[in-house]
Design an enzyme around this catalytic site. Structure first.
Site, short mmCIF file in Angstrom:
data_model
loop_
_atom_site.label_atom_id
_atom_site.label_comp_id
_atom_site.label_asym_id
_atom_site.label_seq_id
_atom_site.Cartn_x
_atom_site.Cartn_y
_atom_site.Cartn_z
N ASP A 83 38.58 35.37 51.59
CA ASP A 83 37.29 34.56 51.12
C ASP A 83 37.97 33.23 51.12
O ASP A 83 38.91 32.99 50.73
CB ASP A 83 37.01 34.98 49.67
CG ASP A 83 36.90 36.49 49.55
OD1 ASP A 83 36.29 37.20 50.39
OD2 ASP A 83 37.24 37.05 48.45
N ASP A 111 38.22 28.18 41.68
CA ASP A 111 39.03 29.76 41.67
C ASP A 111 40.54 29.30 41.42
O ASP A 111 41.16 29.94 40.90
CB ASP A 111 38.98 30.29 43.18
CG ASP A 111 37.65 30.81 43.34
OD1 ASP A 111 37.15 30.88 44.55
OD2 ASP A 111 37.20 31.72 42.41
N GLU A 120 44.02 37.71 42.35
CA GLU A 120 43.03 37.73 43.50
C GLU A 120 43.24 36.65 44.40
O GLU A 120 43.13 36.70 45.71
CB GLU A 120 41.61 37.88 42.96
CG GLU A 120 40.59 37.64 44.34
CD GLU A 120 39.15 37.61 43.64
OE1 GLU A 120 38.74 36.44 43.55
OE2 GLU A 120 38.45 38.45 43.58
N GLU A 121 43.83 35.46 43.65
CA GLU A 121 43.90 34.22 44.70
C GLU A 121 45.44 34.08 45.10
O GLU A 121 45.50 32.74 45.92
CB GLU A 121 43.50 32.97 43.57
CG GLU A 121 42.10 33.26 42.83
CD GLU A 121 40.87 33.35 44.16
OE1 GLU A 121 41.34 33.18 45.05
OE2 GLU A 121 39.81 34.07 43.62
N ASP A 181 41.36 38.63 38.45
CA ASP A 181 40.31 38.03 39.06
C ASP A 181 40.01 36.69 38.38
O ASP A 181 39.18 36.86 37.24
CB ASP A 181 39.27 38.85 39.50
CG ASP A 181 38.24 37.98 40.24
OD1 ASP A 181 37.35 38.69 40.75
OD2 ASP A 181 38.59 36.68 40.26
N LEU A 194 38.24 34.18 38.45
CA LEU A 194 36.76 33.56 38.64
C LEU A 194 35.98 34.57 39.32
O LEU A 194 36.00 34.22 40.65
CB LEU A 194 36.71 32.00 38.95
CG LEU A 194 35.50 31.31 38.36
CD1 LEU A 194 35.36 31.59 36.80
CD2 LEU A 194 35.62 30.13 38.50
N ASP A 195 35.53 35.56 38.97
CA ASP A 195 34.71 36.23 39.66
C ASP A 195 33.25 36.02 39.81
O ASP A 195 32.70 35.51 38.80
CB ASP A 195 34.37 37.69 39.32
CG ASP A 195 33.70 38.75 40.02
OD1 ASP A 195 34.16 39.23 41.17
OD2 ASP A 195 32.75 38.82 39.57
N GLU A 228 39.31 44.39 40.10
CA GLU A 228 37.83 44.43 39.86
C GLU A 228 37.50 45.75 39.52
O GLU A 228 36.74 45.90 38.50
CB GLU A 228 37.01 43.86 41.18
CG GLU A 228 37.27 42.27 41.34
CD GLU A 228 36.73 41.68 42.82
OE1 GLU A 228 36.48 42.65 43.88
OE2 GLU A 228 36.13 40.63 42.70
P1 AHG Z 1 34.58 36.97 43.90
O1 AHG Z 1 33.51 35.76 43.41
O2 AHG Z 1 35.80 37.09 42.78
O3 AHG Z 1 35.04 36.87 45.29
O4 AHG Z 1 33.60 38.46 43.78
C1 AHG Z 1 32.52 38.21 44.08
C2 AHG Z 1 32.19 39.79 44.31
C3 AHG Z 1 31.37 40.45 43.12
O5 AHG Z 1 31.17 39.64 41.88
C4 AHG Z 1 30.06 40.86 43.33
O6 AHG Z 1 29.67 42.14 42.87
C5 AHG Z 1 30.19 40.90 44.91
O7 AHG Z 1 31.07 39.98 45.33
C6 AHG Z 1 28.71 40.77 45.45
O8 AHG Z 1 28.99 40.80 46.88
P2 AHG Z 1 27.82 40.56 47.91
O9 AHG Z 1 27.29 39.06 48.03
O10 AHG Z 1 28.07 41.20 49.26
O11 AHG Z 1 26.71 41.55 47.28
MN MN Z 2 35.91 39.09 42.24
MN MN Z 3 36.95 35.91 42.17
#
Ligand code: AHG
Ligand code: MN
Ligand code: MN
Length: 280
Positions: A35, A41, A64-65, A83, A85-86, A225
């Site tokens: 990501d 983050d 996560e980071e 995590d 900042l999810d 998560e």
């Molecule tokens: P993060 O921001 O820590 O990478 O997590 C994002 C995750 C979680 O929050 C969410 O349920 C999922 O990404 C959504 O994924 P899609 O955009 O594929 O639906």
């Molecule tokens: Mn996350």
């Molecule tokens: Mn995150």
């Protein structure tokens, strides 16, 4: 473990400030899952790592980071995966986000998870701590006040259908369609923390982020998560599976492993097991 909860409270206060005033832009880096990291983050991760590094009972942390395990105190009792900042990509559209923490003993595996905490940054800042029970706290005038415990009903009426729908298996699509035909309400923001918090607070339903053709092992990360929320849902009287078995029994081979995941009330979890077992 109280020192850890206090540190998480402090991190929430500092990250709230960061969300309100920080730069929501992208950094130059990617995390271990590929990501693109937002500046928030990385800054949230710095806040949390600094707070945890001052706690003697914390042996090591996984973020996560960050690529690798960070050792802190060789005699520490707890391992924390988090995590910071999810859902950070939702901040620029002013939707709710969160931080997620899994507290482990001995090693970073589902069966060794002993507590979990998450913080929701929404219209109000709330924190949920799961140990033997699940307790909701709210930030009021700079202090987290205990509100009430959280218990799931046997059956709910909310459905959060995650992942790219045109990559769903035929049986997953049929199952989700049937759930909506039964009158469930669609509730999905793309933020795991508020999406799962909503089902817990409203008493029940089903959140799914399944294996798909584009992500055969799902998207959500086990240690910081999936497992922490599996712990919360089970302690609140519901269930958490990968489609076939308890998530907290799923094997971890790498600290950034992902897993397909379903979290919900018992009735909905049994419904998923039945469908997935028929197509195993
Ligand atoms: P993060 O921001 O820590 O990478 O997590 C994002 C995750 C979680 O929050 C969410 O349920 C999922 O990404 C959504 O994924 P899609 O955009 O594929 O639906
Ligand atoms: Mn996350
Ligand atoms: Mn995150």
């Amino acid at each position: 473990m109280k020192d850890i909860f206090k540190a998480i409270e402090q991190s929430a206060i500092e990250i709230k400030e960061l969300i309100e005033t920080g730069d929501t832009g992208k950094s130059e880096n990617q995390n271990s899952t590929g990501d693109t990291q937002l500046k928030l983050d990385i800054q949230s991760d710095v806040i949390i790592e600094k707070l945890f590094s001052n706690i003697a009972c914390v042996k090591a942390i996984v973020s996560e980071e960050q690529e690798d395990i960070i050792s802190l105190n060789k005699d520490g009792k707890y391992l924390i995966a988090y995590d910071p900042l999810d859902g950070s990509s939702l901040i620029d559209v002013n939707l709710s986000v969160g931080s997620i923490f899994g507290i482990y003993e001995n090693d970073f595996t589902g069966p060794n998870l002993v507590a979990s905490v998450y913080v929701v940054f929404g219209p109000r800042v709330e924190m949920v701590i799961a140990t033997d029970d699940v307790r909701l706290y709210r930030l009021i005038h700079g202090k987290f006040e205990f509100m009430h415990t959280i218990v799931l009903n046997e059956k709910g009426n909310l459905k959060a259908p995650g992942s790219t729908q045109n990559c769903w298996s035929a049986h997953h699509k049929t199952m989700v369609d049937d759930i909506f035909k039964d009158g469930y309400r669609l509730r999905y923001s793309g933020g795991m923390v508020p999406d799962l918090h909503q089902i817990l607070i409203k008493g029940g339903g089903l959140f799914s982020y399944p294996e798909t053709s584009d992500r055969p092992k799902g998207k959500l990360r086990q240690l910081f998560e999936v497992f922490p929320f599996a712990f919360v849902y089970e302690k609140a009287g519901g269930g958490a599976i990968d489609g076939y078995k308890r998530l907290l029994e799923v094997e971890t081979t790498h600290i950034h492993d992902t897993s397909a995941c379903f979290f919900g009330s018992n009735n909905e979890i049994q419904r998923v097991l039945k469908v997935y077992k028929e197509h195993a």
